[in-house]
Design an enzyme around this catalytic site. Sequence first.
Site, PDB file in Angstrom:
ATOM      1  N   GLU A 159       2.730  -3.535   4.679  1.00 14.21           N
ATOM      2  CA  GLU A 159       1.409  -4.027   4.279  1.00 14.21           C
ATOM      3  C   GLU A 159       1.251  -3.551   2.825  1.00 14.21           C
ATOM      4  OE1 GLU A 159      -3.092  -3.507   5.568  1.00 14.21           O
ATOM      5  OE2 GLU A 159      -1.602  -3.678   7.302  1.00 14.21           O
ATOM      6  N   ARG A 210      -6.908  10.645  -0.881  1.00 16.87           N
ATOM      7  CA  ARG A 210      -7.636   9.627  -1.533  1.00 16.87           C
ATOM      8  C   ARG A 210      -8.977  10.089  -1.830  1.00 16.87           C
ATOM      9  NH1 ARG A 210      -5.802   4.213   1.718  1.00 16.87           N
ATOM     10  NH2 ARG A 210      -6.837   5.237   3.257  1.00 16.87           N
ATOM     11  N   HIS A 247      -9.206  -7.820   8.315  1.00 16.31           N
ATOM     12  CA  HIS A 247      -9.129  -6.546   8.137  1.00 16.31           C
ATOM     13  C   HIS A 247     -10.123  -5.673   8.575  1.00 16.31           C
ATOM     14  CE1 HIS A 247      -9.597  -2.979   5.246  1.00 16.31           C
ATOM     15  NE2 HIS A 247      -8.434  -2.760   5.525  1.00 16.31           N
ATOM     16  N   ASP A 307       1.441   0.635   6.458  1.00 19.56           N
ATOM     17  CA  ASP A 307       0.774   0.238   5.166  1.00 19.56           C
ATOM     18  C   ASP A 307       0.778   1.148   3.975  1.00 19.56           C
ATOM     19  OD1 ASP A 307      -1.457  -0.343   3.356  1.00 19.56           O
ATOM     20  OD2 ASP A 307      -3.290  -0.093   4.773  1.00 19.56           O
TER      21      ASP A 307
END
Length: 383
Positions: free
Chosen positions: A229, A39, A307, A203
Site C-alpha cells: 500500500e 510519526r 480507508h 502499508d
Amino acid sequence: MKIRAISARAVDCGFQKQALQTTRVASPMSRFPRFAEARASWMWPSKKTFVRVEADNGFVGWGCTNGGEITEMIVNSHLARLFEGEAADAAQIHAQATASLLPNDRSGFAMMAVAALDIALWDLQAKAQGKALVDLLGGSELETLPVYMTTGRPEAFAGGGWQGLKAAAPYGPESGDEGLAENVALMRRFAEAAGPDQPIMIDAFLSWDADYTLRFAEACKDLPLAWIEDPIPPQDVEGLRKIRREMDPGIALALGNFAFSYADAADLLRSGTVGVLQPDIAWAGGITETLRILALAEAVDTEVILHNSCEQPWALAMAAACQSKARVECVDRGESSPLYSLLAPRADIANGQVAVPRQISGFAPPHFVSAAFEAAPEPSKGG
C-alpha cells in the site's frame, strides 16, 4: 429545509497517543533522523474536526474529518459564510464548495473540510427523512461486511476470520539491508498469525522508492502478500509504472489513501497501476465525491476498499449500499479508544464481520465534543 448555521471545532481525540503514532512506522519523514522514530514528531495537525450543521426545522447534522485547526478554519471562515441560509442540498453545496476552493487548492485540507460539511449534510437529510444513512444511499440487504485488520499485534487477531492482516512498515530505504530484513521478518510474523492461505498486506505510507519496493516484493515471494500500500508518492507515476511492470503480478498495488478527490482518483486509475483503490471518505470530499469515485472505479473494474472504514459509520453505510462485493478496513487502536466512537457507537465486529449501521437517529458526538462546541466562542466568518 434551509441551513441556519454551520460551525466547526477542532477537538483533541487522542490521535497522537495511538500506537501507530508513537512507535516506529515508516513515513515520508523517515529519511530525516529526528523524525524517523515516531510519526507524532511531525504529523500534520492531529485534532479531529467536527462540523455541525443546524437546519431551520431543528434537525442537526454532524460530520468529521482530520486536519485540526486548518480544516476548522476553512469551514468557519469560508464555507459557513457561503451556505448559511441556503437550501441543505448536499450535491449543490458540494459543487459550490469545491468550486469556491479551486483557485487555492483542489486537494488535501481543502477537500477534508468539504468532506466534513458534506457528511453532515447527508446526515441532516437522513434525519429529516427519518431514514438510516444506508437506506438514504439506496439500501442494502446485507447485515454484515467482511473486514481486514490493520494492526501492530497480529497474534491478537490470529484465526479471527479476517479478510487479511495488514502491517505498517517500520523501515524504509534509509535503514538499508537491515531494515529491509526487519520488514520481511515482520511479514513472516504476520503470515504465521494469519494462518495458511490467508492474505497479508503492508502499508509503506509513501516512504519507499520503486527499487526498494521491488526488492521487498522479491524477498517476500514465498509469502501470501496480497498488496503493498502506498509505497511511493502518487505523483511519481513513472515509479508506480516501474513497480507494476517489474513486480510479481500476484501482488497488487493498493493506492489512493491520499487521493483527495475524484480528480486525484482519476489520475491514479489512468496510470494503470491500481490494484485496489482506497480513498478515505472523510478526506476525499465526502459522500458526494466518493459516489463519483466508486462509479469511476467500477467502470474500469477496480476494487475499492474505503480507508479506515470501521471508524466511519458513513463508510460502512456506503460500502453496504453502493458496492456489490465490499470489504472494509478496521484499524486496531487497542482495546479502547475514543477514535472508535466519535459520531456513532463503536462498530460491532465479530468473527471478521462488521454489522451494517442502521441507526435512524443518525450521527451524534460524544459529550466531550458537544462540550467543545458549547464552550468555544462563536467562530468568526471570513469576509
